[in-house]
Design an enzyme around this catalytic site. Sequence first.
Site, PDB file in Angstrom:
ATOM      1  N   ALA A 156       0.829  -1.214   0.000  1.00  0.00           N
ATOM      2  CA  ALA A 156       0.000   0.000   0.000  1.00  0.00           C
ATOM      3  C   ALA A 156       0.860   1.260   0.000  1.00  0.00           C
ATOM      4  O   ALA A 156       1.767   1.398  -0.814  1.00  0.00           O
ATOM      5  CB  ALA A 156      -0.974  -0.045   1.175  1.00  0.00           C
ATOM      6  N   SER A 157       0.624   2.165   0.941  1.00  0.00           N
ATOM      7  CA  SER A 157       1.243   3.496   0.888  1.00  0.00           C
ATOM      8  C   SER A 157       2.725   3.530   1.232  1.00  0.00           C
ATOM      9  O   SER A 157       3.356   4.583   1.109  1.00  0.00           O
ATOM     10  CB  SER A 157       0.483   4.458   1.802  1.00  0.00           C
ATOM     11  OG  SER A 157      -0.764   4.793   1.224  1.00  0.00           O
ATOM     12  N   ILE A 158       3.301   2.415   1.650  1.00  0.00           N
ATOM     13  CA  ILE A 158       4.765   2.377   1.758  1.00  0.00           C
ATOM     14  C   ILE A 158       5.373   2.598   0.376  1.00  0.00           C
ATOM     15  O   ILE A 158       6.525   3.013   0.248  1.00  0.00           O
ATOM     16  CB  ILE A 158       5.235   1.049   2.381  1.00  0.00           C
ATOM     17  CG1 ILE A 158       4.694   0.913   3.806  1.00  0.00           C
ATOM     18  CG2 ILE A 158       6.757   0.957   2.414  1.00  0.00           C
ATOM     19  CD1 ILE A 158       5.025  -0.413   4.463  1.00  0.00           C
ATOM     20  N   SER A 159       4.568   2.371  -0.667  1.00  0.00           N
ATOM     21  CA  SER A 159       5.004   2.667  -2.037  1.00  0.00           C
ATOM     22  C   SER A 159       5.423   4.130  -2.182  1.00  0.00           C
ATOM     23  O   SER A 159       6.285   4.456  -3.009  1.00  0.00           O
ATOM     24  CB  SER A 159       3.876   2.348  -3.023  1.00  0.00           C
ATOM     25  OG  SER A 159       3.454   1.006  -2.908  1.00  0.00           O
ATOM     26  N   LYS A 160       4.809   5.013  -1.409  1.00  0.00           N
ATOM     27  CA  LYS A 160       5.172   6.437  -1.470  1.00  0.00           C
ATOM     28  C   LYS A 160       6.629   6.647  -1.056  1.00  0.00           C
ATOM     29  O   LYS A 160       7.349   7.454  -1.658  1.00  0.00           O
ATOM     30  CB  LYS A 160       4.234   7.254  -0.581  1.00  0.00           C
ATOM     31  CG  LYS A 160       2.780   7.284  -1.044  1.00  0.00           C
ATOM     32  CD  LYS A 160       1.905   8.057  -0.079  1.00  0.00           C
ATOM     33  CE  LYS A 160       0.488   8.235  -0.623  1.00  0.00           C
ATOM     34  NZ  LYS A 160      -0.286   6.991  -0.683  1.00  0.00           N
TER      35      LYS A 160
END
EC number: 3.4.-.-
Length: 547
Positions: A163-167
């Site tokens: 999920a937002s660890i992709s950021k």
Amino acid sequence: MYRLMSAVTARAAAPGGLASSCGRRGVHQRAGLPPLGHGWVGGLGLGLGLALGVKLAGGLRGAAPAQSPAAPDPEASPLAEPPQEQSLAPWSPQTPAPPCSRCFARAIESSRDLLHRIKDEVGAPGIVVGVSVDGKEVWSEGLGYADVENRVPCKPETVMRIASISKSLTMVALAKLWEAGKLDLDIPVQHYVPEFPEKEYEGEKVSVTTRLLISHLSGIRHYEKDIKKVKEEKAYKALKMMKENVAFEQEKEGKSNEKNDFTKFKTEQENEAKCRNSKPGKKKNDFEQGELYLREKFENSIESLRLFKNDPLFFKPGSQFLYSTFGYTLLAAIVERASGCKYLDYMQKIFHDLDMLTTVQEENEPVIYNRARFYVYNKKKRLVNTPYVDNSYKWAGGGFLSTVGDLLKFGNAMLYGYQVGLFKNSNENLLPGYLKPETMVMMWTPVPNTEMSWDKEGKYAMAWGVVERKQTYGSCRKQRHYASHTGGAVGASSVLLVLPEELDTETINNKVPPRGIIVSIICNMQSVGLNSTALKIALEFDKDRSD
């Protein structure tokens, strides 16, 4: 007959007896030599004696008083194992523990209990954790199921949505381009992506920059399209925070201001009445938003811009924090234009450099080994599979798959770059970090006007949430400095947390970076808050490390 039985039994039990001569006989016959033995008569007599002995022994046992079975002797055979307790929980294969993990036996046991707690509290099918200490992985383990239907247990190699660890991964691409002089963080994004229209806010022309996008200060919307609901929610949160701050300051200073208490109370009641409709629960959460479940496949980031590029800004850029995954879709387009490469190609090069070989974009068609399935509870509180989604519109903001091991590698690379500048004077042979120390300091410095939703003590920085070191009173709670990012996707939750060591002169002179604890947790259930658990685990390992 009893003597015959005893003699036969004694011979069978003696070294070189029946079992031994059977072994020699087999070897002898395989060599093509005549069989060993005392002839067929001896063999017949021996067989008859054994049969009668077994029968007689059975009769004698029937007459003897019942005895409890003897405890197994682990030293009786090199293959002997103690009996295993029956368990309803799935067996979870683990990576063999490295020798250094023995030093953290207490921390591992305590952390495993913390992991069981959060798993049981939310009813998650499966969860995987990984921990590294000073750059070395010391513990990784899976609990529960990666695939409930096929009874596939979670293990350290299980691949899930991060999920937002992709950021945080995307931030590395932006930082490398900035270091190379190919990207200016402070010019309007239209310089790189003219397809994104210029914006106005309340009739005033405003600029959206890369730096503002990174820290969620651009004003670009998230999944909620209703600007009124978003503004009401922000107003309510601001009021609530103000009340908490005032109460804290009054308690700290020992002042009650009793004279104005009634007036303040009345004003607060009026303000709360205005904001009541925007309390959490009135506004749809992210998992009730239709855009989160898109099935359309987008060929590139530029094409994905059509989902939001013509929508109005919700706030004036730089004025307020509004978490936005779509902002990172625009950042992916900036990476493509600044690098001259496709976003995914550029990210794969970074993953290769960081040795993150199991981290890939999520696509339905490719066979991705050890990929978990993802789950949610329906209205009847039954566990069901999540619907199919296509994350191609948000690779940069929430579209990657990974393992806890790869996330640990990523965290250690960031921590090394953050600390290596401090060690250079004492060790000139250290290799440079993947990112420069000044870049990492910039990334992990809290940005004004931001929020950190998963820890109110912190602020958002550049694709990381950061909590700074703080201690208000002597011999009381000390807040440790750490950086983390959480993630929430359809059927998945995640966290990556970096707890740097509080360095002193002795450590800098005698050790090498990275120095600190990294914790990564991934789970195949949505809406699971994992940051506090990750922080507790990190502190458990830090305690054992200090001892």
